[in-house]
Enzyme design. Structure first.
Site, PDB file in Angstrom:
ATOM      1  N   SER A  63       0.794  -1.238   0.000  1.00  8.08           N
ATOM      2  CA  SER A  63       0.000   0.000   0.000  1.00  8.08           C
ATOM      3  C   SER A  63       0.822   1.280   0.000  1.00  8.08           C
ATOM      4  O   SER A  63       0.256   2.363  -0.149  1.00  8.08           O
ATOM      5  CB  SER A  63      -0.928   0.027   1.208  1.00  8.08           C
ATOM      6  OG  SER A  63      -2.031  -0.796   0.960  1.00  8.08           O
ATOM      7  N   LYS A  66       0.258   3.510  -2.861  1.00  9.12           N
ATOM      8  CA  LYS A  66      -0.917   4.391  -2.950  1.00  9.12           C
ATOM      9  C   LYS A  66      -0.555   5.871  -2.852  1.00  9.12           C
ATOM     10  O   LYS A  66      -1.264   6.730  -3.375  1.00  9.12           O
ATOM     11  CB  LYS A  66      -1.941   3.991  -1.880  1.00  9.12           C
ATOM     12  CG  LYS A  66      -2.527   2.607  -2.150  1.00  9.12           C
ATOM     13  CD  LYS A  66      -3.335   2.030  -0.994  1.00  9.12           C
ATOM     14  CE  LYS A  66      -3.850   0.642  -1.383  1.00  9.12           C
ATOM     15  NZ  LYS A  66      -4.288  -0.203  -0.305  1.00  9.12           N
ATOM     16  N   TYR A 188      -3.808  -2.542 -10.259  1.00  2.00           N
ATOM     17  CA  TYR A 188      -3.685  -2.373  -8.805  1.00  2.00           C
ATOM     18  C   TYR A 188      -2.813  -3.479  -8.194  1.00  2.00           C
ATOM     19  O   TYR A 188      -1.907  -3.213  -7.399  1.00  2.00           O
ATOM     20  CB  TYR A 188      -5.083  -2.341  -8.171  1.00  2.00           C
ATOM     21  CG  TYR A 188      -5.042  -2.346  -6.663  1.00  2.00           C
ATOM     22  CD1 TYR A 188      -4.812  -1.166  -5.948  1.00  2.00           C
ATOM     23  CD2 TYR A 188      -5.208  -3.525  -5.949  1.00  2.00           C
ATOM     24  CE1 TYR A 188      -4.751  -1.174  -4.563  1.00  2.00           C
ATOM     25  CE2 TYR A 188      -5.152  -3.539  -4.567  1.00  2.00           C
ATOM     26  CZ  TYR A 188      -4.934  -2.371  -3.881  1.00  2.00           C
ATOM     27  OH  TYR A 188      -4.861  -2.378  -2.504  1.00  2.00           O
ATOM     28  N   TYR A 239      -4.348   3.854   8.183  1.00  2.00           N
ATOM     29  CA  TYR A 239      -5.710   3.291   8.331  1.00  2.00           C
ATOM     30  C   TYR A 239      -6.332   3.660   9.676  1.00  2.00           C
ATOM     31  O   TYR A 239      -6.244   4.803  10.089  1.00  2.00           O
ATOM     32  CB  TYR A 239      -5.690   1.766   8.115  1.00  2.00           C
ATOM     33  CG  TYR A 239      -4.822   1.355   6.980  1.00  2.00           C
ATOM     34  CD1 TYR A 239      -5.148   1.756   5.696  1.00  2.00           C
ATOM     35  CD2 TYR A 239      -3.662   0.637   7.173  1.00  2.00           C
ATOM     36  CE1 TYR A 239      -4.346   1.407   4.626  1.00  2.00           C
ATOM     37  CE2 TYR A 239      -2.845   0.297   6.106  1.00  2.00           C
ATOM     38  CZ  TYR A 239      -3.193   0.683   4.850  1.00  2.00           C
ATOM     39  OH  TYR A 239      -2.397   0.361   3.802  1.00  2.00           O
ATOM     40  N   VAL A 257       1.245  -3.693   3.882  1.00  2.00           N
ATOM     41  CA  VAL A 257       1.241  -4.986   4.577  1.00  2.00           C
ATOM     42  C   VAL A 257       2.491  -5.833   4.296  1.00  2.00           C
ATOM     43  O   VAL A 257       2.654  -6.902   4.879  1.00  2.00           O
ATOM     44  CB  VAL A 257      -0.030  -5.831   4.302  1.00  2.00           C
ATOM     45  CG1 VAL A 257      -1.256  -5.217   4.923  1.00  2.00           C
ATOM     46  CG2 VAL A 257      -0.225  -6.082   2.815  1.00  2.00           C
TER      47      VAL A 257
HETATM   48  N1  GLN Z   1      -2.177  -5.233  -1.863  1.00  2.00           N
HETATM   49  C1  GLN Z   1      -2.771  -5.132  -0.563  1.00  2.00           C
HETATM   50  C2  GLN Z   1      -4.274  -5.305  -0.643  1.00  2.00           C
HETATM   51  O1  GLN Z   1      -4.854  -4.847  -1.563  1.00  2.00           O
HETATM   52  C3  GLN Z   1      -2.409  -3.797   0.021  1.00  2.00           C
HETATM   53  C4  GLN Z   1      -2.929  -3.606   1.410  1.00  2.00           C
HETATM   54  C5  GLN Z   1      -1.964  -2.913   2.325  1.00  2.00           C
HETATM   55  O2  GLN Z   1      -0.764  -2.879   2.115  1.00  2.00           O
HETATM   56  N2  GLN Z   1      -2.502  -2.411   3.413  1.00  2.00           N
HETATM   57  O3  GLN Z   1      -4.896  -5.881   0.205  1.00  2.00           O
END
Ligand code: GLN
Length: 303
Positions: A63, A66, A188, A239, A257
């Site tokens: 993520s 993003k 994505y 988050y 993650v």
């Molecule tokens: N690729 C992961 C997902 O879509 C990214 C989530 C994350 O890093 N929090 O669930």
């Protein structure tokens, strides 16, 4: 300031925490990573890089991607994108579905999965190649031409991507997807699979420390847009733990993650820490601890 000495002190202090938490398993390929890894890097706005531990080891950025897709889209689209995605903290997990129905398919912010899918959709419309645009940008900003996708991680995520598919189709049902859902998901999943080191990422977020100016001196974002991205990182980047992260670290930050977290000290440097053990909200345990120690030791927060 002797950044190398500070990073060494932080590393010593977090050693007891490294290995705590749980490696993400819902993307099976991520589960193979050793939770005892730890690296941290700092890249100054002038271009000097310091690091400790596994700071040169590539890991799955997940993520953290993003932040960069938001910046690339904002640079091309300006404020138009804020009609399709909000800028409020969600207070819910990054992959939550519930809020989307209450809010008619408009995700709370660009850093939860639903919001990032909207951004990828838009970037794909604007460029014709969202993931390639992102990879090229990250190669340029990190100064590392070998930055690339990890096809095993991308495939693993696609194989287990039911929740992201659900989010994308749900938004499509509200008219908040321009492109075809499978195409958006493909881009994505690949964007999340990019493998980069702490050194790469600390350099790559330098444009946010330089108020929108890229590594080559050209401008990606206006000063005001760079402020906006940093502000959304501070309030939404970790988050449903964004409040605690702001309280402990006091910097704009974004986690993934894969166990990485980037953080920005405007006018000064980009930071990246990596340790794969995650807390219940998907943030690296040792990573948050290290950034907490760093700002506490140095007094370098935005507050
Ligand atoms: N690729 C992961 C997902 O879509 C990214 C989530 C994350 O890093 N929090 O669930």
């Amino acid at each position: 300031m002797d950044y190398q000495a500070v990073l060494s002190e932080v590393w010593d202090a977090v050693r007891p925490v490294v290995g705590q938490g749980r490696v993400a398993t819902y993307i099976p390929a991520l589960a193979a990573v050793d939770p005892r890894r730890f690296g941290m890097a700092l890249a100054t706005v002038e271009g000097d890089v310091y690091g400790v531990g596994d700071w040169r080891e590539p890991f799955s950025i997940q993520s953290i991607s993003k932040v960069f897709t938001l910046a690339l889209t904002l640079a091309r689209d300006g404020d138009a994108l804020w009609k399709r995605v909000g800028k409020e903290p969600s207070g819910n997990p990054f992959n939550s579905l519930v809020q989307l129905e209450y809010e008619q398919g408009i995700p709370r912010n660009p850093f939860i999965n639903a919001g990032a899918l909207v951004i990828t959709d838009r970037l794909q419309r604007l460029t014709g190649d969202a993931r390639g645009t992102l990879r090229d940008f990250l190669r340029a900003e990190s100064g590392n031409p070998s930055v690339d996708f990890d096809p095993v991680i991308a495939a693993s995520e696609a194989d287990h991507g039911h929740r992201n598919r659900a989010l994308a189709h749900f938004m499509a049902s509200y008219g908040n997807m321009e492109g075809a859902v499978p195409e958006v998901l493909e881009h994505y999943f690949w964007q999340c699979s990019l493998a980069m080191s702490c050194a790469d990422l600390a350099r790559a977020c330098g444009f946010l420390a330089r108020h929108g100016q890229r590594a080559d001196g050209s401008r990606l974002l206006t000063r005001s847009q760079a402020k906006q991205v940093n502000a959304v990182m501070l309030t939404c980047g970790t988050y449903d733990a964004a409040g605690e992260f702001a309280y402990r670290v006091g910097l704009p930050g974004k986690s993934g993650v894969g166990g990485g977290i980037i953080a920005v000290i405007p006018n000064r440097c980009g930071l990246c820490v990596w340790s794969p053990g995650l807390d219940a909200r998907g943030n690296s345990v040792a990573g948050v601890e290290a950034l907490d120690r760093f700002t506490t030791l140095t007094g370098l927060s935005i507050f």
